[in-house]
Design an enzyme around this catalytic site. Sequence first.
Site, PDB file in Angstrom:
ATOM      1  N   ASP A   1       8.324  11.589  30.540  1.00 32.49           N
ATOM      2  CA  ASP A   1       6.962  12.071  30.303  1.00 32.49           C
ATOM      3  C   ASP A   1       6.010  10.903  30.048  1.00 32.49           C
ATOM      4  OD1 ASP A   1       4.953  13.910  30.001  1.00 32.49           O
ATOM      5  OD2 ASP A   1       5.475  14.459  27.956  1.00 32.49           O
ATOM      6  N   HIS A  16       3.115   7.936  38.388  1.00 30.72           N
ATOM      7  CA  HIS A  16       4.387   8.455  38.914  1.00 30.72           C
ATOM      8  C   HIS A  16       5.110   7.357  39.715  1.00 30.72           C
ATOM      9  CE1 HIS A  16       3.215  12.293  37.466  1.00 30.72           C
ATOM     10  NE2 HIS A  16       2.327  12.556  38.392  1.00 30.72           N
ATOM     11  N   LEU A  20      28.552   6.700  38.508  1.00 28.87           N
ATOM     12  CA  LEU A  20      27.572   7.499  37.752  1.00 28.87           C
ATOM     13  C   LEU A  20      27.201   8.711  38.580  1.00 28.87           C
ATOM     14  CD1 LEU A  20      25.413   7.659  35.361  1.00 28.87           C
ATOM     15  CD2 LEU A  20      23.821   6.618  36.977  1.00 28.87           C
TER      16      LEU A  20
HETATM   17  C1  FPP Z   1       5.653  13.669  33.601  1.00 29.80           C
HETATM   18  O1  FPP Z   1       4.527  12.876  33.362  1.00 29.80           O
HETATM   19  C2  FPP Z   1       6.357  13.241  34.801  1.00 29.80           C
HETATM   20  C3  FPP Z   1       6.461  13.971  35.942  1.00 29.80           C
HETATM   21  C4  FPP Z   1       5.879  15.318  36.085  1.00 29.80           C
HETATM   22  C5  FPP Z   1       7.136  13.451  37.148  1.00 29.80           C
HETATM   23  C6  FPP Z   1       8.282  12.500  36.968  1.00 29.80           C
HETATM   24  C7  FPP Z   1       8.423  11.724  38.230  1.00 29.80           C
HETATM   25  C8  FPP Z   1       8.741  10.427  38.320  1.00 29.80           C
HETATM   26  C9  FPP Z   1       9.142   9.605  37.180  1.00 29.80           C
HETATM   27  C10 FPP Z   1       8.665   9.691  39.613  1.00 29.80           C
HETATM   28  C11 FPP Z   1       9.652   9.951  40.646  1.00 29.80           C
HETATM   29  C12 FPP Z   1      11.026  10.262  40.218  1.00 29.80           C
HETATM   30  C13 FPP Z   1      12.053  10.292  41.057  1.00 29.80           C
HETATM   31  C14 FPP Z   1      13.383  10.697  40.576  1.00 29.80           C
HETATM   32  C15 FPP Z   1      11.908   9.932  42.450  1.00 29.80           C
HETATM   33  P1  FPP Z   1       3.101  13.589  33.258  1.00 29.80           P
HETATM   34  O2  FPP Z   1       2.445  13.527  34.589  1.00 29.80           O
HETATM   35  O3  FPP Z   1       3.249  14.967  32.705  1.00 29.80           O
HETATM   36  O4  FPP Z   1       2.382  12.640  32.224  1.00 29.80           O
HETATM   37  P2  FPP Z   1       1.259  13.032  31.164  1.00 29.80           P
HETATM   38  O5  FPP Z   1       1.898  13.992  30.192  1.00 29.80           O
HETATM   39  O6  FPP Z   1       0.917  11.717  30.543  1.00 29.80           O
HETATM   40  O7  FPP Z   1       0.117  13.635  31.931  1.00 29.80           O
END
Ligand code: FPP
Length: 247
Positions: A24, A41, A135
């Site tokens: 997050d 992201h 893993l």
């Molecule tokens: C939450 O941050 C994160 C996500 C919704 C997406 C997670 C994706 C990645 C880490 C990138 C790609 C991963 C792979 C496995 C290819 P948020 O957008 O909710 O952050 P915020 O709470 O600060 O708005």
Amino acid sequence: MVTDSLSQLLKNGDVPSHVAIIMDGNGRWAQQRGLPRHAGHREGMKSVREAVEGSIQAGVGILTLFAFSTENWKRPPREISALMSLLELYARKEKADLVSQGVEVKVLGELDRLGTLTRRAVDGIMEDTVVGKSLRLNLMISYSGREEIVGASRALAREVSDGRLDPDEIDEARFQDMLFTRGFPDPDLLIRTSGEMRISNFMLWQLAYTEIHITPVLWPDFTRQHLFSALLDFQGRERRFGRVTSS
Ligand code: FPP
């Protein structure tokens, strides 16, 4: 510093077999830099690499990452498409490294909702990494803990109505067998980044007795050092599973 923590946690023993992570804070990371959310992201992919390599170094057997929730489908179309493109990029660009590191990738969730290209990329990475032994990496995509439980209940109800299952035979093991995570143990440790103290509909069944480690670090800033700190924190916990201390 990194090698110190790693050798300490290896010396302590009792490395969790299964670590789950709610990644997050990508949006906030980008916002703090005046960048669009998708930049957060994209940066978060580096942290995925860190978490994978750190898990291998520490001897974690299973790493489960919450990459896209069912609720995330309600985000603006541009952000959804950026996330799907990243997933495809990850599947294409990281595949060779994952194979050479011995990682087996499983993508779990409501995969029917993915577009054709994303689905193809996801199927490809699963097929090509199937022999990995060091893993197991579970990427939870289009996943919701409540929907998973509803789906399992529906599947069991169907077996009962078809006359293949006696309701008295339904127990925890049989229920577990209907979940996406069938066949592997519940997470020992859940890490959530960005300081939020919520489960957010993630692995509701499987987290029953999981230890929780919350770090204020935003996901794009997460490195293997943060993983090792979380593992050291875990090693200091006393897990009772509802029982009293044995002494
Ligand atoms: C939450 O941050 C994160 C996500 C919704 C997406 C997670 C994706 C990645 C880490 C990138 C790609 C991963 C792979 C496995 C290819 P948020 O957008 O909710 O952050 P915020 O709470 O600060 O708005």
